[in-house]
Design a protein around this motif. Structure first.
Motif, PDB file in Angstrom:
ATOM      1  N   GLU A 189       0.826  -1.218   0.000  1.00 41.94           N
ATOM      2  CA  GLU A 189       0.000   0.000   0.000  1.00 41.94           C
ATOM      3  C   GLU A 189       0.859   1.266   0.000  1.00 41.94           C
ATOM      4  O   GLU A 189       0.564   2.239  -0.702  1.00 41.94           O
ATOM      5  CB  GLU A 189      -0.956  -0.002   1.194  1.00 41.94           C
ATOM      6  N   SER A 190       1.952   1.268   0.758  1.00 44.38           N
ATOM      7  CA  SER A 190       2.813   2.455   0.810  1.00 44.38           C
ATOM      8  C   SER A 190       3.455   2.732  -0.548  1.00 44.38           C
ATOM      9  O   SER A 190       3.611   3.883  -0.946  1.00 44.38           O
ATOM     10  CB  SER A 190       3.893   2.295   1.883  1.00 44.38           C
TER      11      SER A 190
ATOM     12  N   LYS B 177       2.117   1.928  -3.476  1.00 41.85           N
ATOM     13  CA  LYS B 177       1.038   2.442  -4.325  1.00 41.85           C
ATOM     14  C   LYS B 177       0.831   3.932  -4.063  1.00 41.85           C
ATOM     15  O   LYS B 177       0.656   4.714  -4.997  1.00 41.85           O
ATOM     16  CB  LYS B 177      -0.272   1.687  -4.055  1.00 41.85           C
ATOM     17  N   GLN B 178       0.862   4.310  -2.790  1.00 41.94           N
ATOM     18  CA  GLN B 178       0.657   5.713  -2.442  1.00 41.94           C
ATOM     19  C   GLN B 178       1.791   6.593  -2.974  1.00 41.94           C
ATOM     20  O   GLN B 178       1.550   7.691  -3.478  1.00 41.94           O
ATOM     21  CB  GLN B 178       0.519   5.876  -0.923  1.00 41.94           C
TER      22      GLN B 178
END
Length: 116
Positions: A87-88, A90-91
């Protein structure tokens, strides 16, 4: 002045690296302004675009209305969800894309398109 990776610049782009002005002359080559001997740079080398506008390799300037830029960014966000990244990551990816979209939305060609 925006900072970009050397590999993202188009040939002929002027940039600043290590406090000096350079010109990209090949995929991995640049020469210092006023000098002819080339220097090899990694594609990942961070450089500062001299005139404040990056000319990205392989991209021509086209007038794109802000509504379309917004729609494209939303689509990239949707597609990013399908990537097998943490997720990090992707961000961070989306944040980098967002910066490029904002820069493109404030370019003269995009502003001209929004007036039409």
């Amino acid at each position: 002045m925006p900072e970009v990776r050397f590999g993202e610049l188009a040939h002929g782009q002027h940039f600043v690296w290590r406090g000096r002005e350079w010109i990209k002359i090949g995929p991995l080559l640049a020469h210092r302004k006023g000098r002819s001997e080339p220097v090899m740079l990694r594609r990942s080398t961070l450089v500062t675009v001299k005139d404040g506008k990056a000319v990205l390799a392989g991209l021509d300037a086209h007038a794109v209305p802000p509504q379309e830029m917004s729609r494209l960014f939303q689509e990239i966000g949707r597609l990013t969800e399908s990537l097998s990244l943490q997720e990090s990551e992707k961000q961070r990816f989306l944040a980098a894309i967002r910066q490029r979209f904002l820069a493109a939305m404030h370019s003269p060609t995009t502003e001209e398109a929004s007036r039409k």
